[in-house]
Design an enzyme around this catalytic site. Sequence first.
Site, PDB file in Angstrom:
ATOM      1  CG  HIS B  40       3.956 -81.774  25.776  1.00 56.93           C
ATOM      2  ND1 HIS B  40       4.253 -80.582  25.169  1.00 56.93           N
ATOM      3  CD2 HIS B  40       4.717 -82.626  25.016  1.00 56.93           C
ATOM      4  CE1 HIS B  40       5.067 -80.701  24.237  1.00 56.93           C
ATOM      5  NE2 HIS B  40       5.128 -81.854  23.929  1.00 56.93           N
ATOM      6  CG  HIS B  43       1.290 -80.805  22.166  1.00 56.32           C
ATOM      7  ND1 HIS B  43       1.625 -81.686  22.619  1.00 56.32           N
ATOM      8  CD2 HIS B  43       1.791 -81.215  20.685  1.00 56.32           C
ATOM      9  CE1 HIS B  43       2.523 -82.430  22.283  1.00 56.32           C
ATOM     10  NE2 HIS B  43       2.233 -82.314  20.962  1.00 56.32           N
ATOM     11  CG  ASP B 162      10.403 -81.489  16.332  1.00 53.55           C
ATOM     12  OD1 ASP B 162      11.380 -81.773  16.610  1.00 53.55           O
ATOM     13  OD2 ASP B 162       9.378 -81.588  16.658  1.00 53.55           O
ATOM     14  CG  LEU B 196      10.996 -75.190  27.657  1.00 58.52           C
ATOM     15  CD1 LEU B 196       9.552 -74.782  28.260  1.00 58.52           C
ATOM     16  CD2 LEU B 196      12.060 -75.445  28.928  1.00 58.52           C
ATOM     17  CB  SER B 198       8.182 -84.113  26.690  1.00 56.14           C
ATOM     18  OG  SER B 198       8.563 -84.549  25.493  1.00 56.14           O
TER      19      SER B 198
END
Lengths: 282, 282
Positions: B40, B43, B162, B196, B198
């Site tokens: 997305h 990435h 992450d 942000l 997904s």
Amino acid sequence: MTVTQPVVCTTVAQLREEIAARVAAGAATVGLLPTMGALHHGHLEIARRTRAENDLAVVSVFVNPLQFGPGEDFESYPRQLAQDVAALAAEGVDLVFAPPVEEMYPGGAPVVSVTSGTAGAVLEGATRPGHFDGALTVVNKLFTIMAPGPRIPFRAYFGEKDAQQLLLMQRMVRDFDHRVEIRPVPIVRSERGLALSSRNQYLSAEQAEHALVLHRTLVALAAGELTLEQARERVAAEPEVRLDYLVTVDPQDLELVDPAPGALALVAAWVGPTRLIDNMRI
Amino acid sequence: MTVTQPVVCTTVAQLREEIAARVAAGAATVGLLPTMGALHHGHLEIARRTRAENDLAVVSVFVNPLQFGPGEDFESYPRQLAQDVAALAAEGVDLVFAPPVEEMYPGGAPVVSVTSGTAGAVLEGATRPGHFDGALTVVNKLFTIMAPGPRIPFRAYFGEKDAQQLLLMQRMVRDFDHRVEIRPVPIVRSERGLALSSRNQYLSAEQAEHALVLHRTLVALAAGELTLEQARERVAAEPEVRLDYLVTVDPQDLELVDPAPGALALVAAWVGPTRLIDNMRI
């Protein structure tokens, strides 16, 4: 006879610089013999082979705390670096990597480490929990630290006598895609078949005689003359010998398999108070 | 506009050959963005940076079975390699490494693997047992497979969102002595501060409003305006928000520490049925 002293590196950066300089100067192959020092005849035999087969011969001397259990002898393990370096000088070794513990594990034990799961928890691992994971963790570091680059063949030497360790190292190379070729060093035996070990010195003449049953039984098992059960009975029947295990495993994953061609037979037994191991390919 | 198609490598040997050839042809730096595909906007932003900062830009696309738990969606995880390659072509990526599972794990799951012990079992690891060990195991392989040699700087890109994954990767590089520089990619936020993700698409307009409490609270905590306990209460008091954890850790080992400078504040919460994470350096 003059011998060139090996360069003793005590830091990762220094070892990397030495390797890079020697590769730049034309060394086209690199060999590593990982040890915990206190070198004996067997180590020196492998050092000689490492020397003969590589342009750059490296021996690491590091008493790795991770591969000692709580009840084991990390503190009292013999440390004799000057003697070891002198012995390696006589064999023509180029570099000795002898880092302090803080250099290998800055800030204490690693957070991220290597594990072999159940394959490292059975057989020898059952009597030494965590031992193989500790050995894999430090050898993984040595491989990564020393990796001389894609164009330079890199070999590491491990004895076949510590079969489980050798298999796990081979498996790590495959599972981690290390660009290292493991070169196994065959078991050296006495004329009558006893696998040489520094522990053999603890055997009385009579015990040494009884200990021959290990090799004799492996030969008969490998030749198909005995079933696994008969082989176990034969070892257990020998005076002064107490069997720990006699199994056949798949060398790929150390899973128990039938004693068919390709399998590896592993035996461990106490002879008097001395624990011995031996093994043979079927 | 013409775009050059990336070379898609499906085997380790092919990837190594491609990297060696491009290094031989003059590529002086190598960058890796590891992904599971289904790329997305986020990435592609990192792919652009990987492209800009390195002579050779590589993106791996591999849905890694090891990092999925038994109840998780390995089988149904989206796979859309042709689309991903097209998107990466537009960003000027040189190589895509998209191996089948059997190429990465020939003969099944690895026997020897990477573990982060307790550091990978807490926080996000508590809800996904084995996840981080699986991610570390595959990234360790990517690092070893791609290692371009001592003279070529090698960088790998991971998002700061992450945080636990990033910290464990940084720790693995240090603990394993990988010659890789981890380049963290900052969190991208909406104008009002929402990190942000997904998953944000699952939020209703009202939930998206409530979700702002995460960032707002991290800012106040980092500024020393709230204690940890007050920060937790503030998040928990927000309608539709259920706090999983809000902690401050030492980025070296993920041990819990007081919210002092240098610590990292990590938060996870459900907003309606959607689980969100965010973090901020104190």
